[in-house]
Design a protein around this motif. Structure first.
Motif, PDB file in Angstrom:
ATOM      1  N   ILE A 215       0.829  -0.667   0.102  1.00  7.78           N
ATOM      2  CA  ILE A 215       0.100  -0.090   0.241  1.00  7.78           C
ATOM      3  C   ILE A 215       1.137   1.203  -0.027  1.00  7.78           C
ATOM      4  CG2 ILE A 215      -1.919  -0.964   0.679  1.00  7.78           C
ATOM      5  CD1 ILE A 215      -1.074   0.969   3.705  1.00  7.78           C
ATOM      6  N   GLY A 216       0.129   2.365  -0.585  1.00  6.24           N
ATOM      7  CA  GLY A 216       1.122   4.050  -0.765  1.00  6.24           C
ATOM      8  C   GLY A 216       0.271   4.685   0.400  1.00  6.24           C
ATOM      9  N   GLU A 217       0.902   5.953   0.658  1.00  9.01           N
ATOM     10  CA  GLU A 217       0.662   6.436   2.300  1.00  9.01           C
ATOM     11  C   GLU A 217      -0.512   6.874   2.304  1.00  9.01           C
ATOM     12  OE1 GLU A 217       3.430   8.159   4.714  1.00  9.01           O
ATOM     13  OE2 GLU A 217       3.777   6.771   3.508  1.00  9.01           O
ATOM     14  N   ASP A 218      -1.132   6.736   1.331  1.00 10.12           N
ATOM     15  CA  ASP A 218      -2.881   7.199   1.234  1.00 10.12           C
ATOM     16  C   ASP A 218      -3.682   6.070   1.015  1.00 10.12           C
ATOM     17  OD1 ASP A 218      -2.589   9.865   0.991  1.00 10.12           O
ATOM     18  OD2 ASP A 218      -2.160   9.573  -1.164  1.00 10.12           O
ATOM     19  N   ASP A 219      -3.242   5.000   1.219  1.00  8.95           N
ATOM     20  CA  ASP A 219      -4.196   3.919   1.813  1.00  8.95           C
ATOM     21  C   ASP A 219      -4.211   3.383   2.283  1.00  8.95           C
ATOM     22  OD1 ASP A 219      -4.204   3.634  -1.876  1.00  8.95           O
ATOM     23  OD2 ASP A 219      -2.161   3.250  -1.228  1.00  8.95           O
ATOM     24  N   VAL A 220      -5.243   2.168   2.332  1.00 12.90           N
ATOM     25  CA  VAL A 220      -5.372   1.200   3.706  1.00 12.90           C
ATOM     26  C   VAL A 220      -5.163  -0.206   2.702  1.00 12.90           C
ATOM     27  CG1 VAL A 220      -6.430   2.795   4.698  1.00 12.90           C
ATOM     28  CG2 VAL A 220      -7.510   1.080   4.008  1.00 12.90           C
ATOM     29  N   LEU A 221      -4.741  -1.740   3.934  1.00 12.28           N
ATOM     30  CA  LEU A 221      -5.021  -2.236   3.632  1.00 12.28           C
ATOM     31  C   LEU A 221      -5.734  -3.335   4.035  1.00 12.28           C
ATOM     32  CD1 LEU A 221      -3.542  -4.462   2.203  1.00 12.28           C
ATOM     33  CD2 LEU A 221      -2.079  -5.719   4.403  1.00 12.28           C
TER      34      LEU A 221
END
Ligand code: ZN
Length: 344
Positions: free
Chosen positions: A24-30
Motif C-alpha cells: 500500500i501507499g501513503e494514502d491507502d489502507v490494506l
C-alpha cells in the motif's frame, strides 16, 4: 493469498490464483475483506461479455466489507481494526472537475475495483482512504457488502428520480438492482408498485412480492401494455425504472409511462434502439440515466441498512467460501438466487 482472477477476454477466463498481499501507499489502507458480493458485472466478465475495458489480469469484486488491516501514513479518520466498506472509484485523476464537484462517479477516467484495478475477491485489497466509510458493529459484513448495489438503486430512485408519496412506480427487470430499486421506491412512499419481468424471472418476481411489490407481471408472459390500460385511470405510471437495459425494455417503459412522467434508465444494453422516440416527445416524458453513486449516498444507505429500513433478507440468498465461487456465480446467473456473497 488466494484471489479470484479474471485473466483474459475469452469466456470463462476466471480462476483462483496465488497472489502476493498488496503493497500500500501513503494514502491507502490494506483492507481485510470479510465479505464480497457477486455483481451482475462479475458475471458479465466471467461470460466474457462485458462492454467495458478490463485490465487483465485483475482480481474481481467491487462490493465488499471488512476491516482495516494497516493504514498508510497520510490516512486520517481510519485505524487498524475499524469495520468499513469501500466505494468503487479506486483511481481518479486528482485534477478531475467531477471530483471537485463531488460527482467523481461520472469522471470518465475513473477506474474501478474488479476491472480497472485489483478488486476484493481475495483476502486483502489495496483501497485509497478516501473510498472508506465506517459501519456500525451491529451491521453484519455479509449485509454491509451489499451497500454498493443499494447505493446504485438509491441514486437511481431517490436522487435521479423524483417520486412523490403515492406515485405509481413500475420497475422493469427483477435482477438485484431492479429489486433494490423496488425497495427504494417503497421507502420513498410509492403508491402502487409493479415489478415486471419475463417467464425466466419467475423466482425473482416472487422475491419482488416479498419485498412489497403490489403486482408482479411477466412470469406467465402477461401482456404488460394491455394490463396497464386497465390499471388505475389507464394513463400509466408516474415513474418507470428500467433496470433491464435491453432495447425492448426502454420501448416498454415509453409505452407504460404516464404523460409528463419520468423514466430512469439504470440498466445497460449495448444494442441500438430499433423504435421511435416520438412517444417521449408526445408525452413530454423526462428520460434520465443513472450511474454509480457518491459519498452522501453511501452515508444514507449505511444508515438505512443499520436501522433495518433496508432489509436484505429476501435478496441475500447465499453466503459461501470463495472457493465455491463458480457454483455461486452459476446460481446467480440462472436466477436461482438473487444475490450471492463470498467470504475470502
Ligand atoms: Zn456491482
Amino acid at each position: 493469498m488466494t484471489g479470484l482472477v479474471h485473466f483474459a477476454q475469452a469466456p470463462h477466463s476466471v480462476e483462483l490464483r496465488e497472489l502476493p498481499i498488496p503493497d500500500i501507499g501513503e494514502d491507502d489502507v490494506l483492507f481485510s475483506v470479510q465479505a464480497v458480493g457477486i455483481c451482475g458485472s462479475d458475471l458479465h466478465q466471467y461470460a466474457g461479455k462485458q462492454s467495458w475495458t478490463v485490465n487483465y489480469p485483475v482480481v474481481l469484486g467491487h462490493e465488499f466489507a471488512g476491516v482495516v488491516a494497516k493504514t498508510g501514513g497520510r490516512v486520517r479518520g481510519f485505524k487498524e481494526g475499524d469495520r468499513v466498506v469501500s466505494e468503487t472509484a479506486a483511481v481518479l485523476p486528482s485534477d478531475s472537475a467531477f471530483l471537485r464537484q463531488g460527482l467523481y462517479n461520472l469522471e470518465p477516467k475513473r477506474l474501478g475495483f474488479g476491472y480497472g484495478v485489483n478488486g476484493a475477491m481475495a483476502p486483502y485489497v489495496k483501497v485509497p482512504g478516501r473510498c472508506l466509510h465506517h459501519i456500525p458493529d451491529a451491521l453484519a459484513f455479509e449485509k454491509a457488502s451489499l451497500t454498493e448495489p443499494c447505493c446504485v438503486a438509491y441514486n437511481a430512485v431517490c436522487v435521479n428520480s423524483h417520486p412523490r408519496p403515492g406515485d405509481t412506480v413500475a420497475v422493469i427487470g427483477p435482477g438485484p438492482i431492479g429489486l433494490l430499486c423496488a425497495m427504494m421506491a417503497k421507502l420513498s412512499g410509492a403508491g402502487h408498485l409493479v415489478v415486471i419481468g419475463i417467464p425466466a424471472d419467475a423466482h425473482r418476481l416472487e422475491v419482488a412480492r416479498k419485498i412489497g411489490a403490489d403486482t408482479i407481471l411477466g412470469a406467465k408472459g402477461e401482456d404488460v401494455v394491455e394490463w396497464v390500460k386497465n390499471f388505475g385511470d389507464g394513463y400509466g405510471f408516474d415513474l418507470v425504472i428500467d433496470a433491464a437495459g435491453v432495447s425492448s425494455s426502454l420501448k416498454m417503459a415509453l409505452d407504460i409511462v404516464r404523460p409528463a412522467g419520468q423514466i430512469t434508465k439504470v440498466g445497460w444494453g449495448p444494442q441500438p434502439l430499433n423504435f421511435s422516440l416520438d412517444p417521449l416527445v408526445q408525452k413530454a416524458v423526462t428520460l434520465q440515466g443513472s450511474f454509480s453513486h457518491n459519498w452522501p449516498i453511501w452515508e444514507k444507505v449505511i444508515a438505512l441498512l443499520a436501522s433495518g429500513k433496508i432489509n436484505l433478507d429476501a435478496v441475500l440468498n447465499r453466503v459461501s467460501p470463495l472457493k465455491d465461487w463458480r457454483e455461486a456465480f452459476e446460481q446467480m446467473h440462472s436466477g436461482q438466487i438473487v444475490k450471492g456473497v463470498l467470504k475470502p
